[in-house]
Design a protein around this motif. Structure first.
Motif, PDB file in Angstrom:
ATOM      1  N   PHE A 150       0.870  -1.185   0.000  1.00  0.00           N
ATOM      2  CA  PHE A 150       0.000   0.000   0.000  1.00  0.00           C
ATOM      3  C   PHE A 150       0.900   1.226   0.000  1.00  0.00           C
ATOM      4  O   PHE A 150       1.672   1.449   0.934  1.00  0.00           O
ATOM      5  N   VAL A 151       0.827   2.001  -1.080  1.00  0.00           N
ATOM      6  CA  VAL A 151       1.685   3.188  -1.201  1.00  0.00           C
ATOM      7  C   VAL A 151       0.782   4.392  -1.424  1.00  0.00           C
ATOM      8  O   VAL A 151      -0.017   4.427  -2.364  1.00  0.00           O
ATOM      9  N   LYS A 152       0.878   5.361  -0.525  1.00  0.00           N
ATOM     10  CA  LYS A 152       0.038   6.553  -0.654  1.00  0.00           C
ATOM     11  C   LYS A 152       0.842   7.786  -0.256  1.00  0.00           C
ATOM     12  O   LYS A 152       1.460   7.789   0.807  1.00  0.00           O
ATOM     13  N   ASN A 153       0.802   8.791  -1.094  1.00  0.00           N
ATOM     14  CA  ASN A 153       1.524  10.036  -0.819  1.00  0.00           C
ATOM     15  C   ASN A 153       2.981   9.781  -0.455  1.00  0.00           C
ATOM     16  O   ASN A 153       3.508  10.386   0.480  1.00  0.00           O
ATOM     17  N   GLY A 154       3.593   8.837  -1.145  1.00  0.00           N
ATOM     18  CA  GLY A 154       5.007   8.559  -0.911  1.00  0.00           C
ATOM     19  C   GLY A 154       5.279   7.695   0.311  1.00  0.00           C
ATOM     20  O   GLY A 154       6.430   7.336   0.568  1.00  0.00           O
ATOM     21  N   GLN A 155       4.236   7.364   1.074  1.00  0.00           N
ATOM     22  CA  GLN A 155       4.416   6.500   2.256  1.00  0.00           C
ATOM     23  C   GLN A 155       4.115   5.060   1.867  1.00  0.00           C
ATOM     24  O   GLN A 155       3.130   4.803   1.159  1.00  0.00           O
ATOM     25  N   VAL A 156       4.954   4.153   2.330  1.00  0.00           N
ATOM     26  CA  VAL A 156       4.805   2.735   2.007  1.00  0.00           C
ATOM     27  C   VAL A 156       4.370   1.992   3.271  1.00  0.00           C
ATOM     28  O   VAL A 156       5.002   2.125   4.319  1.00  0.00           O
ATOM     29  N   TYR A 157       3.263   1.238   3.149  1.00  0.00           N
ATOM     30  CA  TYR A 157       2.739   0.520   4.314  1.00  0.00           C
ATOM     31  C   TYR A 157       2.596  -0.969   3.998  1.00  0.00           C
ATOM     32  O   TYR A 157       2.253  -1.350   2.877  1.00  0.00           O
ATOM     33  N   ASP A 158       2.801  -1.799   5.023  1.00  0.00           N
ATOM     34  CA  ASP A 158       2.351  -3.184   4.974  1.00  0.00           C
ATOM     35  C   ASP A 158       0.854  -3.173   5.285  1.00  0.00           C
ATOM     36  O   ASP A 158       0.375  -2.303   6.015  1.00  0.00           O
ATOM     37  N   TYR A 159       0.112  -4.138   4.709  1.00  0.00           N
ATOM     38  CA  TYR A 159      -1.288  -4.242   5.119  1.00  0.00           C
ATOM     39  C   TYR A 159      -1.674  -5.681   5.434  1.00  0.00           C
ATOM     40  O   TYR A 159      -1.083  -6.629   4.925  1.00  0.00           O
ATOM     41  N   LYS A 160      -2.669  -5.784   6.325  1.00  0.00           N
ATOM     42  CA  LYS A 160      -3.165  -7.089   6.759  1.00  0.00           C
ATOM     43  C   LYS A 160      -4.388  -7.470   5.935  1.00  0.00           C
ATOM     44  O   LYS A 160      -5.225  -6.605   5.647  1.00  0.00           O
ATOM     45  N   ILE A 161      -4.476  -8.754   5.596  1.00  0.00           N
ATOM     46  CA  ILE A 161      -5.732  -9.298   5.087  1.00  0.00           C
ATOM     47  C   ILE A 161      -6.448  -9.880   6.297  1.00  0.00           C
ATOM     48  O   ILE A 161      -5.902 -10.747   6.995  1.00  0.00           O
ATOM     49  N   MET A 162      -7.645  -9.383   6.565  1.00  0.00           N
ATOM     50  CA  MET A 162      -8.443  -9.881   7.684  1.00  0.00           C
ATOM     51  C   MET A 162      -9.692 -10.557   7.113  1.00  0.00           C
ATOM     52  O   MET A 162     -10.242 -10.075   6.119  1.00  0.00           O
ATOM     53  N   GLY A 163     -10.127 -11.645   7.741  1.00  0.00           N
ATOM     54  CA  GLY A 163     -11.305 -12.338   7.224  1.00  0.00           C
ATOM     55  C   GLY A 163     -12.223 -12.807   8.338  1.00  0.00           C
ATOM     56  O   GLY A 163     -11.771 -13.138   9.435  1.00  0.00           O
ATOM     57  N   LYS A 164     -13.527 -12.807   8.012  1.00  0.00           N
ATOM     58  CA  LYS A 164     -14.530 -13.340   8.944  1.00  0.00           C
ATOM     59  C   LYS A 164     -15.409 -14.322   8.180  1.00  0.00           C
ATOM     60  O   LYS A 164     -15.918 -13.983   7.100  1.00  0.00           O
ATOM     61  N   LEU A 165     -15.558 -15.531   8.709  1.00  0.00           N
ATOM     62  CA  LEU A 165     -16.411 -16.522   8.062  1.00  0.00           C
ATOM     63  C   LEU A 165     -17.833 -16.418   8.596  1.00  0.00           C
ATOM     64  O   LEU A 165     -18.047 -15.988   9.732  1.00  0.00           O
ATOM     65  N   LYS A 166     -18.794 -16.864   7.756  1.00  0.00           N
ATOM     66  CA  LYS A 166     -20.194 -16.821   8.183  1.00  0.00           C
ATOM     67  C   LYS A 166     -20.390 -17.699   9.427  1.00  0.00           C
ATOM     68  O   LYS A 166     -21.126 -17.334  10.328  1.00  0.00           O
ATOM     69  N   GLU A 167     -19.709 -18.861   9.449  1.00  0.00           N
ATOM     70  CA  GLU A 167     -19.878 -19.761  10.601  1.00  0.00           C
ATOM     71  C   GLU A 167     -18.616 -19.785  11.427  1.00  0.00           C
ATOM     72  O   GLU A 167     -17.548 -19.830  10.896  1.00  0.00           O
TER      73      GLU A 167
END
Ligand code: COA
Length: 167
Positions: A150-167
């Protein structure tokens, strides 16, 4: 504080414009027009009318009668079609009062009751602690870490994938 979710309608257009023009954009993608104009709102409300309840779900967050935020899911397509990406934002004056934690709780229930989904996905920049706390408190688990994605305005970030299951 009473938190409810309401369908977006034309009547709420000025609230939508206010929220989108005041929100902290640090960790938001550039899909949100800046500045957020009448035309931006017209386009978005029209998209919501077409897709709500089929390709996604889009709700205004109302706190004690005032529209303070937006929460959405948009379904992926093809083989990913039983998954959807959640997004949310709040006007800054209303941050850190537990509003998004409660809105997300109500919204996930509504999403799984309304759409044919097995899961909900979120992408959250690592420094956006408030956002991944909201998700964690609503049963989302970290499923991955995308380094420097994730790169925005010259800043570089790591990002998490988060998930929620129906059950
Ligand atoms: C991220 C956002 C949705 C959080 O909503 P919120 O209503 O302020 O969140 P809540 O009050 O429900 O609090 C969530 C948690 O984060 C914590 N928190 C809030 N602000 C924080 C901060 N600046 N630093 C660390 N933790 C913070 C709260 O203490 C709470 O955790 P706790 O229960 O363990 O104490 C809101 O700040 C926002 O709209 N930000 C701008 C848009 C954005 O980033 N959207 C998400 C993109 S993924």
């Amino acid at each position: 504080m009473k938190i409810t979710l309401e369908p977006w309608t034309e009547d709420l257009k000025q609230d939508l414009i206010h929220i989108c023009n005041t929100v902290d954009r640090t960790y938001l993608t550039n899909r949100l027009p800046d500045p957020y104009t009448e035309e931006s709102a017209d386009w978005w409300l029209n998209m919501v009318r077409e897709k709500d309840g089929t390709e996604g779900l889009f709700r205004a967050i109302v706190a004690d009668g005032r529209v303070v935020g937006n929460i959405t899911v948009e379904c992926f397509t093809d083989v990913y079609g039983q998954d959807a990406e959640i997004g949310y934002l709040l006007t800054p004056a209303c941050e850190s009062k537990g509003i998004m934690t409660e809105a997300t709780r109500q919204f996930c229930e509504l999403v799984f009751d309304t759409l044919n989904l097995r899961r909900i996905t979120s992408k959250v920049c690592v420094p956006n602690i408030a956002s991944w706390r909201v998700l964690e408190k609503n049963g989302f688990q970290q499923e991955g870490l995308i380094r420097q994605g994730f790169v925005k305005n010259g800043q570089v970030y790591d990002y998490k994938i988060m998930g929620k299951l129906k059950e």
